[in-house]
Motif scaffolding. Sequence first.
Motif, PDB file in Angstrom:
ATOM      1  N   SER A   1      46.282  71.839  76.295  1.00 30.00           N
ATOM      2  CA  SER A   1      47.064  72.770  75.497  1.00 30.00           C
ATOM      3  C   SER A   1      48.319  73.260  76.713  1.00 30.00           C
ATOM      4  O   SER A   1      49.829  72.436  76.153  1.00 30.00           O
ATOM      5  CB  SER A   1      46.579  73.594  75.136  1.00 30.00           C
ATOM      6  N   LEU A   2      48.231  73.831  77.724  1.00 29.82           N
ATOM      7  CA  LEU A   2      48.917  74.300  78.625  1.00 29.82           C
ATOM      8  C   LEU A   2      49.757  72.089  79.563  1.00 29.82           C
ATOM      9  O   LEU A   2      50.771  72.946  78.977  1.00 29.82           O
ATOM     10  CB  LEU A   2      48.350  74.179  80.023  1.00 29.82           C
TER      11      LEU A   2
ATOM     12  N   LEU B   1      46.878  80.435  73.960  1.00 29.50           N
ATOM     13  CA  LEU B   1      46.847  80.012  74.981  1.00 29.50           C
ATOM     14  C   LEU B   1      45.580  81.521  75.757  1.00 29.50           C
ATOM     15  O   LEU B   1      44.974  81.107  76.303  1.00 29.50           O
ATOM     16  CB  LEU B   1      47.794  79.595  75.914  1.00 29.50           C
TER      17      LEU B   1
ATOM     18  N   ILE C   1      51.927  71.597  76.111  1.00 31.22           N
ATOM     19  CA  ILE C   1      53.513  72.313  75.706  1.00 31.22           C
ATOM     20  C   ILE C   1      53.951  72.146  76.819  1.00 31.22           C
ATOM     21  O   ILE C   1      55.398  71.802  76.457  1.00 31.22           O
ATOM     22  CB  ILE C   1      52.754  74.004  75.608  1.00 31.22           C
TER      23      ILE C   1
ATOM     24  N   MET D   1      35.526  73.312  77.903  1.00 32.41           N
ATOM     25  CA  MET D   1      36.399  74.518  77.429  1.00 32.41           C
ATOM     26  C   MET D   1      37.849  75.110  78.751  1.00 32.41           C
ATOM     27  O   MET D   1      39.007  75.136  77.937  1.00 32.41           O
ATOM     28  CB  MET D   1      35.840  76.216  77.627  1.00 32.41           C
TER      29      MET D   1
ATOM     30  N   ILE E   1      58.695  70.745  76.119  1.00 28.99           N
ATOM     31  CA  ILE E   1      59.592  71.665  76.505  1.00 28.99           C
ATOM     32  C   ILE E   1      60.218  70.212  77.534  1.00 28.99           C
ATOM     33  O   ILE E   1      60.963  70.262  77.568  1.00 28.99           O
ATOM     34  CB  ILE E   1      59.068  72.186  77.378  1.00 28.99           C
TER      35      ILE E   1
ATOM     36  N   LYS F   1      32.396  86.837  62.858  1.00 29.82           N
ATOM     37  CA  LYS F   1      32.811  86.663  64.578  1.00 29.82           C
ATOM     38  C   LYS F   1      34.193  86.448  65.135  1.00 29.82           C
ATOM     39  O   LYS F   1      34.716  87.875  66.125  1.00 29.82           O
ATOM     40  CB  LYS F   1      32.307  85.504  64.841  1.00 29.82           C
TER      41      LYS F   1
ATOM     42  N   ARG G   1      31.515  74.715  79.549  1.00 31.24           N
ATOM     43  CA  ARG G   1      32.780  75.402  80.165  1.00 31.24           C
ATOM     44  C   ARG G   1      33.773  74.605  80.617  1.00 31.24           C
ATOM     45  O   ARG G   1      35.281  75.064  80.657  1.00 31.24           O
ATOM     46  CB  ARG G   1      31.952  76.564  81.068  1.00 31.24           C
TER      47      ARG G   1
ATOM     48  N   LEU H   1      56.905  78.547  70.941  1.00 33.76           N
ATOM     49  CA  LEU H   1      56.136  78.690  72.096  1.00 33.76           C
ATOM     50  C   LEU H   1      55.796  79.825  71.986  1.00 33.76           C
ATOM     51  O   LEU H   1      54.659  79.697  72.958  1.00 33.76           O
ATOM     52  CB  LEU H   1      57.697  78.655  73.505  1.00 33.76           C
TER      53      LEU H   1
ATOM     54  N   LEU I   1      37.939  83.509  76.521  1.00 32.15           N
ATOM     55  CA  LEU I   1      36.070  83.168  77.493  1.00 32.15           C
ATOM     56  C   LEU I   1      36.166  83.823  78.810  1.00 32.15           C
ATOM     57  O   LEU I   1      35.426  83.558  79.152  1.00 32.15           O
ATOM     58  CB  LEU I   1      37.108  81.571  77.685  1.00 32.15           C
TER      59      LEU I   1
ATOM     60  N   VAL J   1      42.009  74.498  77.314  1.00 28.21           N
ATOM     61  CA  VAL J   1      43.013  75.768  78.162  1.00 28.21           C
ATOM     62  C   VAL J   1      44.113  74.418  78.546  1.00 28.21           C
ATOM     63  O   VAL J   1      45.429  74.901  78.058  1.00 28.21           O
ATOM     64  CB  VAL J   1      42.518  76.135  78.492  1.00 28.21           C
TER      65      VAL J   1
ATOM     66  N   CYS K   1      52.251  79.868  71.102  1.00 28.64           N
ATOM     67  CA  CYS K   1      51.599  78.799  71.315  1.00 28.64           C
ATOM     68  C   CYS K   1      51.065  79.462  72.843  1.00 28.64           C
ATOM     69  O   CYS K   1      49.820  79.371  73.244  1.00 28.64           O
ATOM     70  CB  CYS K   1      51.806  77.257  72.077  1.00 28.64           C
ATOM     71  N   LEU K   2      51.933  80.350  73.641  1.00 33.50           N
ATOM     72  CA  LEU K   2      51.284  81.010  74.499  1.00 33.50           C
ATOM     73  C   LEU K   2      50.433  82.168  74.115  1.00 33.50           C
ATOM     74  O   LEU K   2      49.301  81.969  75.069  1.00 33.50           O
ATOM     75  CB  LEU K   2      52.621  81.372  75.385  1.00 33.50           C
TER      76      LEU K   2
ATOM     77  N   LEU L   1      43.372  83.138  73.941  1.00 30.30           N
ATOM     78  CA  LEU L   1      41.889  82.179  73.919  1.00 30.30           C
ATOM     79  C   LEU L   1      41.177  82.240  75.253  1.00 30.30           C
ATOM     80  O   LEU L   1      40.047  82.193  75.585  1.00 30.30           O
ATOM     81  CB  LEU L   1      41.983  80.889  73.773  1.00 30.30           C
TER      82      LEU L   1
ATOM     83  N   LYS M   1      33.618  85.948  77.688  1.00 35.04           N
ATOM     84  CA  LYS M   1      32.652  85.254  77.875  1.00 35.04           C
ATOM     85  C   LYS M   1      31.949  84.997  78.935  1.00 35.04           C
ATOM     86  O   LYS M   1      30.655  84.836  79.291  1.00 35.04           O
ATOM     87  CB  LYS M   1      32.047  84.152  76.702  1.00 35.04           C
ATOM     88  N   ILE M   2      32.308  84.377  79.397  1.00 38.51           N
ATOM     89  CA  ILE M   2      31.825  83.822  81.175  1.00 38.51           C
ATOM     90  C   ILE M   2      31.195  85.180  81.531  1.00 38.51           C
ATOM     91  O   ILE M   2      30.694  84.788  82.727  1.00 38.51           O
ATOM     92  CB  ILE M   2      33.097  82.885  82.160  1.00 38.51           C
TER      93      ILE M   2
END
Lengths: 270, 317
Positions: free
Chosen positions: A189-190, B296, A193, A182, A197, B59, A179, B289, B303, A186, B292-293, B299, B306-307
Amino acid sequence: METESFFLWAGLVTYVIAGSLAIVALIFNKRPERVILTLLLVGLVLHGYSIGLRWDRLGHGPFTDMYEILSSNIWSLLMVFAIAYWRIPLIRPVAVIVLPVMYIMMAWILMVPHQDTLLPPTYNTIWLYVHIGFGKIFLGSLLMALGLAICVLLREMGTAQQLLQRLPNNGSLDELAYRFVMLALVFDSLMLIAGGIWAQDAWGRYWAWDPLETWSFVTWVLLALVVHVRLTFKLSYWTNALIVVVVFIISFMTFFGIPFISTLPHKGVV
Amino acid sequence: MHWFLGILASLRTTLVALLLLMLGVLLLLSTSMAPTTALAPAITLLALNLLVAIFKADKIRRSTALLIFHIALLAIILLVITSRMTYLKGWVELAEGEGFFGLTGILHHGLLHPNVSSELRFIQGDMEFGVFKGKRTRTHSWVTWYDASGKPSKALIKDQTPFTLRGYQFSISRNYGFAPQFIWRSGDNIAQGLIKLPSLPFNLHDQAQTWSIPGTNAELWTQLQYTGLSDTRFNVPEDHHLVIRVGEARHELRPGESVDLPTGKLTYRGLKRWIGYDVFYDWTIPWLLGSCLTALISLGTFLYQKIVVKPWLQPDK
């Protein structure tokens, strides 16, 4: 500058006391967890004050040379650890792994030159703080995953069984480490990005495959691979833990090695 | 066919694609291969894998967040491909008072990029450069640009604030320097010349350049010599002169001075400053952009779900 050094030393010594106490407590089966947390927080305040003094004197934050980057990362990684230590009591014994790992960075900062720096003009943007903030959470998450992974490896090797008996079983540690990985994906990735910018405004391109960007992408692809390997195969706790260690080493090298051998544009020099 | 689509949609294919991507990136680090070449196989496989998985993988389809995440990933790939077909990267150098009439150089451009629009017009104005210990600090540049109807407007370009005109982004580059301005008179013909000397500070001791005198076969070699550059600002030095050579003849000129040459009269008007811009065009950036946002956020949502559902603490076996 002497006052800054004093508070930096005071913070580092406090961290070392916290880590040493965690090790001794584990050996003697004691639980001074509140004391350890208090020491961590005191260390963060002292160290943070040192960073603040330097920030005030130079007019810019700890972003440019190795000394500043090490200092700010020691602070932020331990902040992430302190939050995890506070919020997840069951994994507090992981301090005996995480804090000694941080000792390496603390020893390193005492060996690097300690000089005044100039903030490059392309660093004068909010996106610097956003990019770096996400990066610190990313690395902090990986540090937590590393601590849990090392505990799993030690157990699987049959080492320090008694010391680690207070921790949950390997399945739980493995799941929690995943976890954190994971979460690292995230925030990585941020970070990429936000970096894009920033680069678009500063250098007129959001991505140019310079060494730091390329290695950052390697780290990102590695994290994505780790997630998909785990989804595809049922690997042993040992293998999962080893993968986490490899990912941390590569990320650490990307953060602390590449910026100081990479091309000028990404160092902000105009 | 069903079997083949199943393979294409599988997680093992994703793994292969990610490994190819890693290999491509490592090739970039260790060779001079172009990024498009190195990464094309991986990107193609990933795109196919995503496209089929979105329709076939139960899935993914069972979770809205996961589905949106994978659609956003596919959108990112398609936008990156489109971007590479239509982008442009170039550079331009402009002196004070000089108009922009096209790029000085183009580094890269996509196959489908149109020619730079002739409607892209602006005039370089004043500049301000801060300097500290030989390094440039704050840089400000003013330009006057014209809209489609010809109405002028002013814009300020800063280190972190590029200038965007018709989708083309002008960012201050590392390059700047001096530009001697000449007037050449030969009979009734008058021509102006603005010679951009090599960029500072790297070429501090090599401030020389050649210029082909208009209407002649002669080349003018000029070198700037000066004293007393400010430590804190990049301005035209107060005390300077030019050394010029045309053929065997050597002359020294201060601002306003002229020299008679065999085919005409050369007047040195004075020294200007020039500034460099990196020019970039890519219409897909806002869409990238956004994708991508979206990826995220979806995602992160997946997550979190799931948690909440499954605790990390597992019972002892």
